[in-house]
Motif scaffolding. Structure first.
Motif, mmCIF file in Angstrom:
data_model
loop_
_atom_site.group_PDB
_atom_site.id
_atom_site.type_symbol
_atom_site.label_atom_id
_atom_site.label_comp_id
_atom_site.label_asym_id
_atom_site.label_seq_id
_atom_site.Cartn_x
_atom_site.Cartn_y
_atom_site.Cartn_z
ATOM 1 N N LYS A 1 0.698 -0.847 -0.014
ATOM 2 C CA LYS A 1 -0.321 -0.514 0.464
ATOM 3 C C LYS A 1 0.977 1.561 0.147
ATOM 4 N N ASN A 2 1.705 1.119 0.642
ATOM 5 C CA ASN A 2 2.769 2.109 0.087
ATOM 6 C C ASN A 2 2.855 2.527 -0.487
ATOM 7 N N ILE A 3 3.967 1.067 -1.577
ATOM 8 C CA ILE A 3 4.380 1.714 -2.520
ATOM 9 C C ILE A 3 3.309 1.932 -3.385
ATOM 10 N N LEU A 4 2.192 1.914 -3.659
ATOM 11 C CA LEU A 4 1.043 2.937 -4.677
ATOM 12 C C LEU A 4 0.628 3.510 -4.154
ATOM 13 N N THR A 5 1.147 4.366 -2.432
ATOM 14 C CA THR A 5 0.791 5.677 -2.810
ATOM 15 C C THR A 5 2.122 6.380 -3.342
ATOM 16 N N GLY B 1 5.077 5.439 -4.512
ATOM 17 C CA GLY B 1 6.389 4.448 -5.464
ATOM 18 C C GLY B 1 6.287 5.410 -6.814
ATOM 19 N N ASP B 2 7.162 5.158 -7.536
ATOM 20 C CA ASP B 2 7.720 5.760 -9.105
ATOM 21 C C ASP B 2 7.223 4.878 -10.484
ATOM 22 N N VAL B 3 6.187 4.538 -11.391
ATOM 23 C CA VAL B 3 5.937 4.061 -12.184
ATOM 24 C C VAL B 3 7.247 3.950 -13.438
ATOM 25 N N ASP B 4 7.290 2.738 -13.278
ATOM 26 C CA ASP B 4 8.375 2.940 -14.501
ATOM 27 C C ASP B 4 7.602 2.769 -16.457
ATOM 28 N N GLU C 1 8.334 1.139 -8.920
ATOM 29 C CA GLU C 1 9.484 0.741 -7.866
ATOM 30 C C GLU C 1 9.202 1.404 -6.945
ATOM 31 N N GLY C 2 9.848 1.055 -5.544
ATOM 32 C CA GLY C 2 9.424 1.459 -4.071
ATOM 33 C C GLY C 2 10.575 0.844 -3.493
ATOM 34 N N GLN C 3 9.995 1.003 -2.009
ATOM 35 C CA GLN C 3 10.774 0.049 -1.034
ATOM 36 C C GLN C 3 10.257 -0.201 0.096
ATOM 37 N N THR C 4 10.313 -1.102 0.986
ATOM 38 C CA THR C 4 9.929 -1.564 1.884
ATOM 39 C C THR C 4 9.823 -0.608 3.516
ATOM 40 N N ALA C 5 9.354 -1.549 4.746
ATOM 41 C CA ALA C 5 9.710 -0.430 5.715
ATOM 42 C C ALA C 5 10.754 -0.391 6.264
ATOM 43 N N ALA C 6 12.163 -1.596 5.878
ATOM 44 C CA ALA C 6 13.241 -1.563 6.301
ATOM 45 C C ALA C 6 14.491 -1.523 4.895
ATOM 46 N N LYS C 7 13.537 -0.731 4.124
ATOM 47 C CA LYS C 7 14.165 0.233 3.363
ATOM 48 C C LYS C 7 15.057 -0.470 1.926
ATOM 49 N N GLN C 8 14.328 -1.848 2.062
ATOM 50 C CA GLN C 8 14.776 -2.987 0.959
ATOM 51 C C GLN C 8 13.575 -2.039 -0.253
ATOM 52 N N LYS C 9 14.768 -2.413 -1.657
ATOM 53 C CA LYS C 9 14.644 -1.413 -2.889
ATOM 54 C C LYS C 9 13.345 -2.727 -3.346
ATOM 55 N N VAL D 1 -4.006 -6.194 -10.289
ATOM 56 C CA VAL D 1 -3.983 -7.584 -9.450
ATOM 57 C C VAL D 1 -2.331 -7.345 -9.337
ATOM 58 N N LEU D 2 -1.654 -7.514 -8.008
ATOM 59 C CA LEU D 2 -1.066 -7.981 -7.778
ATOM 60 C C LEU D 2 -0.529 -8.959 -8.574
ATOM 61 N N LYS D 3 0.485 -9.125 -9.275
ATOM 62 C CA LYS D 3 1.312 -10.186 -10.011
ATOM 63 C C LYS D 3 2.920 -10.729 -9.120
ATOM 64 N N THR D 4 3.519 -9.820 -9.752
ATOM 65 C CA THR D 4 4.873 -10.236 -9.225
ATOM 66 C C THR D 4 5.327 -8.664 -8.115
ATOM 67 N N ILE D 5 6.590 -9.249 -7.195
ATOM 68 C CA ILE D 5 7.424 -8.362 -6.294
ATOM 69 C C ILE D 5 8.692 -9.096 -6.591
ATOM 70 N N ARG D 6 9.641 -8.456 -6.826
ATOM 71 C CA ARG D 6 10.881 -8.416 -6.991
ATOM 72 C C ARG D 6 11.879 -7.632 -6.386
ATOM 73 N N LYS D 7 13.012 -8.088 -5.595
ATOM 74 C CA LYS D 7 13.538 -6.726 -5.036
ATOM 75 C C LYS D 7 14.765 -6.598 -6.162
ATOM 76 N N THR D 8 14.840 -5.606 -5.702
ATOM 77 C CA THR D 8 16.204 -4.821 -6.394
ATOM 78 C C THR D 8 16.642 -4.234 -5.860
ATOM 79 N N LYS D 9 18.670 -4.383 -6.348
ATOM 80 C CA LYS D 9 19.546 -4.164 -6.126
ATOM 81 C C LYS D 9 19.627 -2.224 -5.674
ATOM 82 N N SER D 10 20.342 -2.425 -4.445
ATOM 83 C CA SER D 10 20.501 -0.748 -4.226
ATOM 84 C C SER D 10 21.442 -0.231 -5.174
ATOM 85 N N GLU D 11 21.056 1.218 -5.164
ATOM 86 C CA GLU D 11 21.472 1.801 -6.280
ATOM 87 C C GLU D 11 23.313 2.967 -5.869
#
Length: 127
Positions: free
Chosen positions: A70-74, A76-79, A96-104, A117-127
């Motif tokens: 819900k936080n990402i949907l508020t 987040g950044d749409v690519d 693209e967004g981040q969790t409460a633990a600052k994981q992208k 419909v939420l299809k997938t969730i992927r961790k991304t690498k921090s820059e």
């Protein structure tokens, strides 16, 4: 008419005008979403939200929660370079967004006319 009298009339008019504007807009669900990112996220938030089995299994792992989604949907950044692709009667959006633990993370949501419909969730690498 002296300056302080004109200023008093100005303030009275300003207060009355603010009162009428506040009365006219109070109680209405008004959003000013002018930018494409805000419009897409608002559209996804206002529809009934469902998950695929893959997304449910990722949510049950515990590293991301429903509140994070819900936080990402508020916030987040749409690519848009990889989004707005027709898929199964809807349009796919990568957000693209981040969790409460600052994981992208990056979530993939398919936007149908009547649901999202939420299809997938992927961790991304921090820059």
């Amino acid at each position: 008419m002296k300056f302080y009298q004109r200023f008093a009339y100005y303030l009275i008019g300003l207060v009355l005008g603010c009162f009428f504007v506040a009365a006219m807009w109070s109680g209405k669900d008004v959003r000013c979403n002018y930018f494409p990112n805000a419009r897409v996220l608002n559209d996804l938030r206002t529809k009934p939200f469902h998950h695929t089995k893959e997304a449910d299994s990722l949510l049950s792992q515990g590293w991301i929660s429903e509140a994070d989604i819900k936080n990402i949907l508020t916030y987040g950044d749409v690519d848009f370079d990889r989004s707005n692709i027709k898929e199964g009667g809807g349009k796919k959006y990568l957000i693209e967004g981040q969790t409460a633990a600052k994981q992208k993370v990056e979530i993939e949501v398919v936007n149908f006319e009547d649901k999202a419909v939420l299809k997938t969730i992927r961790k991304t690498k921090s820059e």
